[in-house]
Design a protein around this motif. Structure first.
Motif, PDB file in Angstrom:
ATOM      1  N   ALA A  14      11.069   3.519  -0.033  1.00 33.71           N
ATOM      2  CA  ALA A  14      11.788   3.054   1.152  1.00 33.71           C
ATOM      3  C   ALA A  14      11.150   1.772   1.653  1.00 33.71           C
ATOM      4  O   ALA A  14      10.002   1.462   1.326  1.00 33.71           O
ATOM      5  N   ASP A  15      11.890   1.032   2.423  1.00 31.80           N
ATOM      6  CA  ASP A  15      11.334  -0.115   3.119  1.00 31.80           C
ATOM      7  C   ASP A  15      10.636   0.403   4.372  1.00 31.80           C
ATOM      8  O   ASP A  15      11.074   1.389   4.979  1.00 31.80           O
ATOM      9  N   PHE A  16       9.551  -0.237   4.759  1.00 30.77           N
ATOM     10  CA  PHE A  16       8.793   0.209   5.927  1.00 30.77           C
ATOM     11  C   PHE A  16       8.291  -0.998   6.685  1.00 30.77           C
ATOM     12  O   PHE A  16       7.744  -1.931   6.103  1.00 30.77           O
ATOM     13  N   ASN A  17       8.461  -0.981   7.981  1.00 29.15           N
ATOM     14  CA  ASN A  17       7.898  -2.004   8.853  1.00 29.15           C
ATOM     15  C   ASN A  17       6.863  -1.325   9.732  1.00 29.15           C
ATOM     16  O   ASN A  17       7.140  -0.290  10.329  1.00 29.15           O
ATOM     17  N   GLY A  18       5.672  -1.896   9.796  1.00 28.15           N
ATOM     18  CA  GLY A  18       4.615  -1.308  10.608  1.00 28.15           C
ATOM     19  C   GLY A  18       3.334  -1.212   9.800  1.00 28.15           C
ATOM     20  O   GLY A  18       3.180  -1.835   8.761  1.00 28.15           O
ATOM     21  N   THR A  19       2.432  -0.402  10.287  1.00 27.16           N
ATOM     22  CA  THR A  19       1.147  -0.224   9.639  1.00 27.16           C
ATOM     23  C   THR A  19       1.017   1.228   9.189  1.00 27.16           C
ATOM     24  O   THR A  19       1.110   2.137  10.009  1.00 27.16           O
ATOM     25  N   LEU A  20       0.827   1.427   7.895  1.00 23.09           N
ATOM     26  CA  LEU A  20       0.601   2.774   7.390  1.00 23.09           C
ATOM     27  C   LEU A  20      -0.816   3.203   7.747  1.00 23.09           C
ATOM     28  O   LEU A  20      -1.759   2.419   7.616  1.00 23.09           O
ATOM     29  N   MET A  21      -0.951   4.435   8.204  1.00 22.23           N
ATOM     30  CA  MET A  21      -2.267   4.937   8.586  1.00 22.23           C
ATOM     31  C   MET A  21      -2.441   6.367   8.070  1.00 22.23           C
ATOM     32  O   MET A  21      -1.529   7.174   8.146  1.00 22.23           O
ATOM     33  N   ALA A  22      -3.644   6.649   7.562  1.00 23.02           N
ATOM     34  CA  ALA A  22      -3.970   8.011   7.146  1.00 23.02           C
ATOM     35  C   ALA A  22      -4.180   8.858   8.398  1.00 23.02           C
ATOM     36  O   ALA A  22      -4.723   8.381   9.396  1.00 23.02           O
ATOM     37  N   ASN A  23      -3.702  10.111   8.346  1.00 18.97           N
ATOM     38  CA  ASN A  23      -3.957  11.047   9.441  1.00 18.97           C
ATOM     39  C   ASN A  23      -3.719  12.464   8.951  1.00 18.97           C
ATOM     40  O   ASN A  23      -3.195  12.679   7.872  1.00 18.97           O
ATOM     41  N   ASN A  24      -4.103  13.431   9.726  1.00 17.30           N
ATOM     42  CA  ASN A  24      -3.963  14.854   9.381  1.00 17.30           C
ATOM     43  C   ASN A  24      -4.487  15.126   7.978  1.00 17.30           C
ATOM     44  O   ASN A  24      -5.654  14.892   7.707  1.00 17.30           O
ATOM     45  N   ILE A  26      -3.777  13.566   5.232  1.00 13.77           N
ATOM     46  CA  ILE A  26      -3.859  12.341   4.424  1.00 13.77           C
ATOM     47  C   ILE A  26      -5.191  11.657   4.728  1.00 13.77           C
ATOM     48  O   ILE A  26      -5.403  11.147   5.824  1.00 13.77           O
ATOM     49  N   GLU A  27      -6.085  11.665   3.743  1.00  7.67           N
ATOM     50  CA  GLU A  27      -7.416  11.100   3.945  1.00  7.67           C
ATOM     51  C   GLU A  27      -7.444   9.591   3.730  1.00  7.67           C
ATOM     52  O   GLU A  27      -8.160   8.865   4.407  1.00  7.67           O
ATOM     53  N   GLU A  28      -6.638   9.115   2.767  1.00 11.52           N
ATOM     54  CA  GLU A  28      -6.681   7.702   2.402  1.00 11.52           C
ATOM     55  C   GLU A  28      -5.316   7.261   1.893  1.00 11.52           C
ATOM     56  O   GLU A  28      -4.619   8.019   1.225  1.00 11.52           O
ATOM     57  N   ILE A  29      -4.942   6.043   2.210  1.00 16.95           N
ATOM     58  CA  ILE A  29      -3.741   5.423   1.652  1.00 16.95           C
ATOM     59  C   ILE A  29      -4.216   4.281   0.762  1.00 16.95           C
ATOM     60  O   ILE A  29      -5.012   3.445   1.196  1.00 16.95           O
ATOM     61  N   LYS A  30      -3.742   4.275  -0.477  1.00 15.35           N
ATOM     62  CA  LYS A  30      -4.186   3.254  -1.420  1.00 15.35           C
ATOM     63  C   LYS A  30      -2.994   2.815  -2.254  1.00 15.35           C
ATOM     64  O   LYS A  30      -2.285   3.648  -2.824  1.00 15.35           O
ATOM     65  N   TRP A  31      -2.743   1.511  -2.326  1.00 13.85           N
ATOM     66  CA  TRP A  31      -1.692   0.985  -3.190  1.00 13.85           C
ATOM     67  C   TRP A  31      -2.230   0.956  -4.607  1.00 13.85           C
ATOM     68  O   TRP A  31      -3.336   0.491  -4.866  1.00 13.85           O
ATOM     69  N   MET A  32      -1.451   1.477  -5.540  1.00  8.56           N
ATOM     70  CA  MET A  32      -1.889   1.541  -6.934  1.00  8.56           C
ATOM     71  C   MET A  32      -0.847   0.885  -7.834  1.00  8.56           C
ATOM     72  O   MET A  32       0.316   0.787  -7.471  1.00  8.56           O
ATOM     73  N   ASN A  33      -1.306   0.438  -8.999  1.00  9.95           N
ATOM     74  CA  ASN A  33      -0.389  -0.089 -10.001  1.00  9.95           C
ATOM     75  C   ASN A  33      -0.721   0.542 -11.349  1.00  9.95           C
ATOM     76  O   ASN A  33      -1.571   1.421 -11.433  1.00  9.95           O
ATOM     77  N   TYR A  34      -0.053   0.095 -12.392  1.00  9.99           N
ATOM     78  CA  TYR A  34      -0.203   0.741 -13.694  1.00  9.99           C
ATOM     79  C   TYR A  34      -1.631   0.648 -14.230  1.00  9.99           C
ATOM     80  O   TYR A  34      -2.075   1.525 -14.970  1.00  9.99           O
ATOM     81  N   ALA A  35      -2.365  -0.354 -13.830  1.00 10.42           N
ATOM     82  CA  ALA A  35      -3.759  -0.490 -14.265  1.00 10.42           C
ATOM     83  C   ALA A  35      -4.624   0.652 -13.739  1.00 10.42           C
ATOM     84  O   ALA A  35      -5.709   0.906 -14.266  1.00 10.42           O
ATOM     85  N   ASP A  36      -4.151   1.366 -12.717  1.00  5.56           N
ATOM     86  CA  ASP A  36      -4.895   2.492 -12.143  1.00  5.56           C
ATOM     87  C   ASP A  36      -4.595   3.821 -12.841  1.00  5.56           C
ATOM     88  O   ASP A  36      -5.077   4.874 -12.407  1.00  5.56           O
ATOM     89  N   THR A  37      -3.827   3.802 -13.910  1.00  2.00           N
ATOM     90  CA  THR A  37      -3.416   5.024 -14.594  1.00  2.00           C
ATOM     91  C   THR A  37      -4.605   5.896 -14.978  1.00  2.00           C
ATOM     92  O   THR A  37      -4.519   7.125 -14.935  1.00  2.00           O
TER      93      THR A  37
END
Length: 58
Positions: A14-24, A26-37
């Protein structure tokens, strides 16, 4: 992955406007790509391969 184990995952985008934040739980938010396989689970590798094939993961 062990035989006889069924894993059901739902992936969404989905499209998202704002700031993603870890809570409850969810310990961490991390953007990953195929190199992270090599850092993800066996199930996630299947998803990464599928998304790469579809051109939705760099």
């Amino acid at each position: 992955m062990k035989d006889g184990i069924i894993v059901k995952m739902t992936c969404s985008s989905a499209d998202f406007n704002g700031t993603l934040m870890a809570n409850n739980e969810i310990e961490e938010i991390k953007w990953m790509n195929y190199a992270d396989t090599n850092t993800v689970s066996s199930i996630d590798k299947i998803i990464f391969d599928y998304l790469k094939e579809k051109g939705e993961l760099e």
